[in-house]
Write a protein that holds these residues in place. Structure first.
Motif, PDB file in Angstrom:
ATOM      1  N   PRO A 358      25.846  11.602 -18.816  1.00 56.65           N
ATOM      2  CA  PRO A 358      25.861  12.624 -19.866  1.00 56.65           C
ATOM      3  C   PRO A 358      25.200  13.918 -19.420  1.00 56.65           C
ATOM      4  CG  PRO A 358      24.214  10.958 -20.349  1.00 56.65           C
ATOM      5  CD  PRO A 358      24.974  10.468 -19.166  1.00 56.65           C
ATOM      6  N   LEU A 359      25.527  14.973 -20.104  1.00 55.44           N
ATOM      7  CA  LEU A 359      24.969  16.291 -19.832  1.00 55.44           C
ATOM      8  C   LEU A 359      23.457  16.273 -19.983  1.00 55.44           C
ATOM      9  CD1 LEU A 359      25.740  19.336 -19.393  1.00 55.44           C
ATOM     10  CD2 LEU A 359      25.661  19.552 -21.875  1.00 55.44           C
ATOM     11  N   ALA A 396      32.951  -6.735 -18.341  1.00 50.54           N
ATOM     12  CA  ALA A 396      33.672  -6.421 -19.576  1.00 50.54           C
ATOM     13  C   ALA A 396      33.291  -5.071 -20.162  1.00 50.54           C
ATOM     14  CB  ALA A 396      33.416  -7.522 -20.617  1.00 50.54           C
ATOM     15  N   GLY A 397      32.530  -4.268 -19.432  1.00 54.50           N
ATOM     16  CA  GLY A 397      32.160  -2.946 -19.909  1.00 54.50           C
ATOM     17  C   GLY A 397      30.911  -2.449 -19.220  1.00 54.50           C
ATOM     18  N   VAL A 398      30.784  -1.119 -19.150  1.00 55.32           N
ATOM     19  CA  VAL A 398      29.607  -0.501 -18.547  1.00 55.32           C
ATOM     20  C   VAL A 398      29.372   0.829 -19.238  1.00 55.32           C
ATOM     21  CG1 VAL A 398      30.905   0.688 -16.724  1.00 55.32           C
ATOM     22  CG2 VAL A 398      28.508   0.093 -16.342  1.00 55.32           C
ATOM     23  N   SER A 399      28.100   1.226 -19.362  1.00 54.76           N
ATOM     24  CA  SER A 399      27.811   2.461 -20.080  1.00 54.76           C
ATOM     25  C   SER A 399      26.441   3.003 -19.707  1.00 54.76           C
ATOM     26  CB  SER A 399      27.862   2.214 -21.597  1.00 54.76           C
ATOM     27  OG  SER A 399      27.550   3.389 -22.323  1.00 54.76           O
ATOM     28  N   PHE A 400      26.340   4.350 -19.702  1.00 52.33           N
ATOM     29  CA  PHE A 400      25.030   4.989 -19.675  1.00 52.33           C
ATOM     30  C   PHE A 400      24.427   4.895 -21.068  1.00 52.33           C
ATOM     31  CE2 PHE A 400      26.902   7.244 -16.035  1.00 52.33           C
ATOM     32  CZ  PHE A 400      25.843   7.198 -15.130  1.00 52.33           C
ATOM     33  N   THR A 401      23.117   4.834 -21.134  1.00 53.59           N
ATOM     34  CA  THR A 401      22.419   4.870 -22.405  1.00 53.59           C
ATOM     35  C   THR A 401      21.074   5.554 -22.206  1.00 53.59           C
ATOM     36  OG1 THR A 401      21.647   3.530 -24.277  1.00 53.59           O
ATOM     37  CG2 THR A 401      21.340   2.614 -22.086  1.00 53.59           C
ATOM     38  N   SER A 402      20.323   5.715 -23.268  1.00 52.51           N
ATOM     39  CA  SER A 402      19.013   6.367 -23.206  1.00 52.51           C
ATOM     40  C   SER A 402      19.113   7.738 -22.548  1.00 52.51           C
ATOM     41  CB  SER A 402      18.023   5.476 -22.441  1.00 52.51           C
ATOM     42  OG  SER A 402      16.704   5.958 -22.568  1.00 52.51           O
ATOM     43  N   GLY A 403      20.140   8.500 -22.961  1.00 53.30           N
ATOM     44  CA  GLY A 403      20.311   9.843 -22.409  1.00 53.30           C
ATOM     45  C   GLY A 403      20.631   9.862 -20.934  1.00 53.30           C
ATOM     46  N   GLN A 405      19.397   7.752 -18.734  1.00 56.18           N
ATOM     47  CA  GLN A 405      18.282   7.226 -17.947  1.00 56.18           C
ATOM     48  C   GLN A 405      18.385   5.718 -17.720  1.00 56.18           C
ATOM     49  OE1 GLN A 405      16.285   9.599 -16.534  1.00 56.18           O
ATOM     50  NE2 GLN A 405      17.841  10.810 -17.606  1.00 56.18           N
ATOM     51  N   GLU A 406      19.313   5.071 -18.404  1.00 64.95           N
ATOM     52  CA  GLU A 406      19.538   3.644 -18.221  1.00 64.95           C
ATOM     53  C   GLU A 406      21.035   3.365 -18.172  1.00 64.95           C
ATOM     54  OE1 GLU A 406      17.519   1.292 -21.141  1.00 64.95           O
ATOM     55  OE2 GLU A 406      15.518   1.941 -20.520  1.00 64.95           O
ATOM     56  N   VAL A 407      21.376   2.227 -17.582  1.00 64.97           N
ATOM     57  CA  VAL A 407      22.757   1.743 -17.527  1.00 64.97           C
ATOM     58  C   VAL A 407      22.775   0.317 -18.045  1.00 64.97           C
ATOM     59  CG1 VAL A 407      24.601   0.981 -15.968  1.00 64.97           C
ATOM     60  CG2 VAL A 407      23.539   3.220 -15.633  1.00 64.97           C
ATOM     61  N   VAL A 408      23.755  -0.009 -18.868  1.00 67.53           N
ATOM     62  CA  VAL A 408      23.954  -1.394 -19.292  1.00 67.53           C
ATOM     63  C   VAL A 408      25.359  -1.821 -18.883  1.00 67.53           C
ATOM     64  CG1 VAL A 408      22.303  -1.407 -21.177  1.00 67.53           C
ATOM     65  CG2 VAL A 408      24.621  -0.638 -21.613  1.00 67.53           C
ATOM     66  N   ALA A 409      25.500  -3.057 -18.453  1.00 67.85           N
ATOM     67  CA  ALA A 409      26.790  -3.630 -18.074  1.00 67.85           C
ATOM     68  C   ALA A 409      26.906  -5.005 -18.695  1.00 67.85           C
ATOM     69  CB  ALA A 409      26.917  -3.713 -16.549  1.00 67.85           C
ATOM     70  N   LEU A 410      28.105  -5.327 -19.161  1.00 68.29           N
ATOM     71  CA  LEU A 410      28.359  -6.608 -19.819  1.00 68.29           C
ATOM     72  C   LEU A 410      29.185  -7.503 -18.910  1.00 68.29           C
ATOM     73  CD1 LEU A 410      28.281  -8.347 -22.477  1.00 68.29           C
ATOM     74  CD2 LEU A 410      30.457  -7.256 -23.081  1.00 68.29           C
ATOM     75  N   SER A 411      28.701  -8.729 -18.685  1.00 66.04           N
ATOM     76  CA  SER A 411      29.459  -9.731 -17.940  1.00 66.04           C
ATOM     77  C   SER A 411      29.903 -10.819 -18.903  1.00 66.04           C
ATOM     78  CB  SER A 411      28.618 -10.348 -16.826  1.00 66.04           C
ATOM     79  OG  SER A 411      29.286 -11.475 -16.260  1.00 66.04           O
ATOM     80  N   SER A 412      31.176 -11.188 -18.814  1.00 65.77           N
ATOM     81  CA  SER A 412      31.720 -12.206 -19.716  1.00 65.77           C
ATOM     82  C   SER A 412      31.744 -13.592 -19.087  1.00 65.77           C
ATOM     83  CB  SER A 412      33.145 -11.819 -20.138  1.00 65.77           C
ATOM     84  OG  SER A 412      33.995 -11.726 -19.009  1.00 65.77           O
ATOM     85  N   ASP A 413      31.082 -13.780 -17.953  1.00 62.43           N
ATOM     86  CA  ASP A 413      31.071 -15.090 -17.305  1.00 62.43           C
ATOM     87  C   ASP A 413      30.480 -16.135 -18.257  1.00 62.43           C
ATOM     88  OD1 ASP A 413      31.296 -16.353 -14.361  1.00 62.43           O
ATOM     89  OD2 ASP A 413      29.587 -17.237 -15.405  1.00 62.43           O
TER      90      ASP A 413
END
Length: 474
Positions: A358-359, A396-403, A405-413
């Motif tokens: 993000p900007l 199953a998905g990935v995203s920046f968060t906390s402006g 400063q963090e990254v979250v990724a989802l695994s469907s295993d």
């Protein structure tokens, strides 16, 4: 359908290959593979890591008689990338794809919450994670609900229920503009404001009655002319539809000549990138849907795209194991040929999820989650280097968060899946090599970032960066 395996089946396959006298360059063979089901604790923290004894997913590779590096080598050799066009992912000397060096270190492991209840219904659709904030990650559960997980505490709760079992077949999720939106396999959708907790604030609708009306992707954004939240749905019945979430009213219903798999709106909300079951990338009028440009170069169908905050950088991901970077200021050259800025080769499989930082979040980056295992964090200034984070399992998905400063990724295993959380190695504290130059963030100076309401920079960050760079005053 691909024949790739979950963590346990992968170990069984590895063992079978060794019995068949294959994988000769891998000397070890797993045993006690069923121990991978034994989860000692539901959360893995950075302080818990012990190399081969306890990795990011809490897996004890040593107990199974192998090393994690050997498992990675075996996984790469046995994984089969899915393609619709034969040999579209093959490597040839004339192919422009470049494999980036993995020498960067933008993010570090923070935690992983192990969950075996993530429900991935379609092997090609990997946008089933909505991330509203660093404390709210949404995903479809095998319980027939949408659940919310707080990655900072590991607490899980039910976020959305459904009226029918068909509506509960969730194929895509988005959480933005204070709205949680879920689309289904049967052309229906349900949404609610994020702050609402009672069922009376949930709203339902139907996009199509087509037998192949799978909702492949949804992007939630504000209207170009107001703050009204709008959901843009890409469907498998060749339709693109927009719903005004304030009134639950369809405001656009366009049909194309192919299934749409992902769309991305430009920051000024005038243009939209579209990809789907075709090799070209479409650039369309965001309000009316008319096709303005067709960009050629990909060799297979596309499933991921994003538009950067600078307004002109666009990324598209494809089953041909490539990420293409485009510049909206010059879609084509003087000969009328599609003008690609960079073509990046992925590690193991095609990209299913893309997102630019993000900007105002610091150095510009591009997240690229492959079909399984690998999250690429690419330098979006030069497109010449990257960091890779690897686990074992379908993504199953990935995203920046906390402006940013963090990254979250989802695994469907189903054995060792869950939500992976990474935190940024802070540019100004840990990486003193970085200096603010044109293109470092999405705008050239802190002054311009400060003036934009959507910037993610806090006043403290602005002051620190100004002090580290030049004598800018705020």
């Amino acid at each position: 359908m691909p024949d790739n395996h979950n963590c346990l089946d992968f170990l069984r396959l590895w063992r079978w290959y060794k019995r068949q006298n294959q994988l000769k360059d891998i000397t070890c063979t797993p045993h006690n593979e069923h121990s991978i089901r034994e989860v000692k604790q539901p959360r893995v923290a950075y302080s818990d890591l012990q190399g081969d004894d306890y990795d990011l997913q809490g897996i004890n590779w040593r107990h199974m008689g192998v090393t994690r590096s050997a498992a990675r080598k075996c996984r790469v050799k046995t994984f089969r990338n899915y393609t619709n066009k034969p040999n579209s992912d093959a490597w040839y000397p004339h192919v422009p794809d470049k494999l980036l060096t993995r020498h960067e270190n933008y993010f570090r492991f923070q935690s992983m919450d192990l969950r075996n209840d993530v429900r991935l219904l379609h092997f090609q659709l990997r946008n089933i994670m909505g991330c509203a904030s660093r404390t709210a990650v949404y995903y479809p559960s095998i319980t027939g609900t949408v659940r919310k997980l707080d990655p900072t505490t590991g607490v899980v709760e039910t976020a959305m229920k459904f009226k029918t079992s068909e509506d509960a077949q969730v194929s895509t999720i988005a959480a933005a503009e204070n709205m949680l939106v879920a689309g289904s396999f049967y052309g229906t959708y349900r949404y609610r404001p994020l702050e609402a907790e009672d069922e009376s604030r949930c709203y339902d609708g139907k996009l199509t009655d087509h037998a192949s009306g799978i909702t492949n992707h949804v992007q939630v954004h504000s209207s170009r002319y107001s703050s009204t939240p709008v959901a843009a749905f890409a469907s498998n019945d060749y339709g693109f539809r927009m719903v005004d979430l304030a009134r639950n009213e369809m405001i656009l219903d366009n049909m194309y000549d192919f299934a749409l798999n992902c769309t991305a709106l430009s920051p000024d909300k005038r243009l939209r990138a579209m990809i789907g079951d075709l090799q070209e990338v479409l650039i369309t009028d965001a309000e009316r849907g008319g096709i303005l440009e067709k960009l050629e170069g990909h060799r297979d169908f596309g499933f991921a795209c994003d538009w950067a905050p600078d307004g002109w950088t666009v990324a598209t991901g494809n089953q041909d194991k490539s990420i293409r970077i485009w510049d909206a200021r010059m879609w084509k050259n003087s000969r009328g040929e599609s003008n690609v800025v960079s073509v990046i080769r992925t590690e193991m499989a095609g990209v299913r999820s893309l997102q630019f930082s993000p900007l105002g979040s610091g150095k510009r980056l591009l997240l690229a989650a492959e079909e399984a295992d690998v999250v690429n964090i690419i330098d979006a200034q030069t497109f010449n280097g990257k960091q890779t984070i690897d686990i074992f399992g379908e993504l199953a998905g990935v995203s920046f968060t906390s402006g940013g400063q963090e990254v979250v990724a989802l695994s469907s295993d189903p054995v060792r899946g869950g939500v992976l959380r990474l935190s940024r190695c802070h540019d100004w504290e840990d990486n003193m090599d970085y200096t603010w130059d044109a293109g470092y963030d999405w705008l050239p100076t802190p002054h311009k970032l400060f003036d934009i309401a959507g910037s993610q920079m806090s006043l403290t960050q602005r002051q620190r960066q100004a002090a580290m760079c030049q004598d800018w005053l705020f």
